[in-house]
Scaffold this motif. Structure first.
Motif, short mmCIF file in Angstrom:
data_model
loop_
_atom_site.label_atom_id
_atom_site.label_comp_id
_atom_site.label_asym_id
_atom_site.label_seq_id
_atom_site.Cartn_x
_atom_site.Cartn_y
_atom_site.Cartn_z
N PHE A 14 0.84 -1.21 0.00
CA PHE A 14 0.00 0.00 0.00
C PHE A 14 0.87 1.26 0.00
N ILE A 15 1.89 1.29 0.86
CA ILE A 15 2.79 2.44 0.94
C ILE A 15 3.49 2.67 -0.39
N LEU A 16 3.91 1.60 -1.05
CA LEU A 16 4.60 1.73 -2.35
C LEU A 16 3.71 2.41 -3.38
N HIS A 17 2.50 1.92 -3.52
CA HIS A 17 1.58 2.51 -4.50
C HIS A 17 1.31 3.98 -4.16
N TYR A 18 1.19 4.24 -2.87
CA TYR A 18 0.90 5.60 -2.41
C TYR A 18 2.06 6.55 -2.71
N ILE A 19 3.28 6.15 -2.35
CA ILE A 19 4.46 6.99 -2.57
C ILE A 19 4.69 7.25 -4.05
N LEU A 20 4.33 6.26 -4.89
CA LEU A 20 4.53 6.40 -6.33
C LEU A 20 3.36 7.06 -7.04
N ASP A 21 2.48 7.71 -6.25
CA ASP A 21 1.36 8.49 -6.78
C ASP A 21 0.32 7.65 -7.51
N GLU A 22 0.26 6.35 -7.22
CA GLU A 22 -0.76 5.48 -7.80
C GLU A 22 -1.92 5.42 -6.81
N PHE A 23 -2.67 6.52 -6.75
CA PHE A 23 -3.59 6.76 -5.64
C PHE A 23 -4.80 5.84 -5.64
N GLU A 24 -5.36 5.54 -6.81
CA GLU A 24 -6.55 4.70 -6.84
C GLU A 24 -6.25 3.29 -6.33
N THR A 25 -5.13 2.72 -6.78
CA THR A 25 -4.73 1.38 -6.32
C THR A 25 -4.46 1.40 -4.82
N VAL A 77 12.85 5.53 -6.23
CA VAL A 77 11.95 5.67 -7.38
C VAL A 77 11.13 6.95 -7.28
N LYS A 78 10.70 7.30 -6.07
CA LYS A 78 9.98 8.57 -5.89
C LYS A 78 10.86 9.74 -6.29
N ILE A 79 12.13 9.70 -5.94
CA ILE A 79 13.08 10.76 -6.31
C ILE A 79 13.15 10.88 -7.83
N GLN A 101 11.48 21.71 -2.85
CA GLN A 101 12.89 21.40 -2.58
C GLN A 101 13.07 20.74 -1.22
N LEU A 102 12.30 21.20 -0.23
CA LEU A 102 12.35 20.57 1.09
C LEU A 102 11.86 19.13 1.02
N SER A 103 10.80 18.91 0.28
CA SER A 103 10.26 17.56 0.11
C SER A 103 11.29 16.65 -0.56
N TYR A 104 11.89 17.14 -1.62
CA TYR A 104 12.91 16.38 -2.36
C TYR A 104 14.06 15.99 -1.44
N ALA A 105 14.54 16.94 -0.62
CA ALA A 105 15.65 16.67 0.28
C ALA A 105 15.31 15.57 1.28
N HIS A 106 14.06 15.54 1.74
CA HIS A 106 13.68 14.52 2.72
C HIS A 106 13.35 13.18 2.08
N TYR A 107 12.84 13.16 0.85
CA TYR A 107 12.72 11.88 0.15
C TYR A 107 14.11 11.29 -0.10
N LEU A 108 15.08 12.15 -0.38
CA LEU A 108 16.46 11.69 -0.53
C LEU A 108 16.96 11.07 0.77
N LYS A 109 16.70 11.75 1.87
CA LYS A 109 17.14 11.27 3.18
C LYS A 109 16.48 9.93 3.51
N TRP A 110 15.24 9.76 3.07
CA TRP A 110 14.51 8.51 3.32
C TRP A 110 14.90 7.43 2.32
N GLU A 111 15.70 7.80 1.32
CA GLU A 111 16.18 6.88 0.28
C GLU A 111 15.06 6.29 -0.56
#
Length: 233
Positions: free
Chosen positions: A7-18, A175-177, A162-172
């Motif tokens: 569920f988290i994977l689909h959500y992070i990758l913007d696949e909201f309906e799934t 694919v979202k990056i 830019q703040l969001s990008y920096a924290h997605y980087l920190k979270w590694e």
């Protein structure tokens, strides 16, 4: 646990309906009963937070028949998290603030609540930074950026992106990056340059202009190096 991570994977990758369909199925009474009996019970707060966010996205989506159901589902989880916040649970505050911002953004269409929504977003970002929830900061900043873009606040939109990008980087969140770079490469190039000049080591795929094609979700679920081995912080 694996269903939760899918569920988290689909959500992070913007696949909201799934993601919404998975979340709704996962929270039926039978699933809730079993979840209290195993380790995934530890993730109920996080699951509720992300489920509410994805439900709000469903409220804005194309499937009109799901909008009322999604709204009730989001409100249920918001109330659950508000109860946690009232009991002094520290990690609940940033969740509640972001959900309130998102809910108000979806239901207040007159434009009169812009200042209040902005305050909620900024408070959610500040609270998640204080408590150290990296993914929550990335998501809050990303949602705030979308709101600022909608309300023609370009400088704020870019700053929060830019703040969001920096924290997605920190979270590694690799694919979202890549998805963010593909969509916002020019804006994010400055943030990547700043981070690199400060001595932070960036993966090649996180530098705008160097990312390869995005992998599928099915491939991700088989790769234990991505989300499945990370905590929600």
């Amino acid at each position: 646990f694996m269903q939760f991570m899918r569920f988290i994977l689909h959500y992070i990758l913007d696949e909201f309906e799934t993601a919404f369909d998975l979340a709704y199925a996962f929270s039926d009474p039978q699933s809730m009963k079993h979840r209290k009996q195993d380790a995934t019970g530890l993730y109920v707060g996080e699951f509720g937070f992300h489920s509410a966010l994805i439900s709000i996205m469903e409220m804005r989506g194309k499937r009109e028949g799901n909008r009322r159901k999604a709204q009730l589902y989001a409100q249920t989880w918001l109330k659950f998290l508000e109860n946690l916040m009232d009991r002094g649970v520290a990690h609940a505050r940033h969740k509640v603030l972001l959900l309130r911002a998102e809910m108000m953004r979806s239901t207040e269409t007159s434009g009169k609540a812009t200042a209040e929504i902005q305050t909620l977003y900024e408070d959610a970002i500040e609270s998640s930074l204080k408590t150290g929830f990296v993914l929550a900061t990335a998501i809050a900043a990303e949602r705030a950026s979308e709101f600022y873009a909608e309300t023609n606040q370009t400088a704020l939109a870019q700053s929060r992106l830019q703040l969001s990008y920096a924290h997605y980087l920190k979270w590694e969140a690799t694919v979202k990056i890549e998805l963010m770079i593909e969509k916002y490469g020019d804006i994010l190039a400055e943030e990547a340059s700043t981070m690199e000049s400060s001595g932070e080591r960036l993966p090649v795929s996180s530098v705008p202009g160097t990312c390869e094609s995005t992998s599928s979700v099915s491939a991700l679920t088989e790769d234990e190096s991505f989300v499945g081995t990370r905590t929600m912080r």
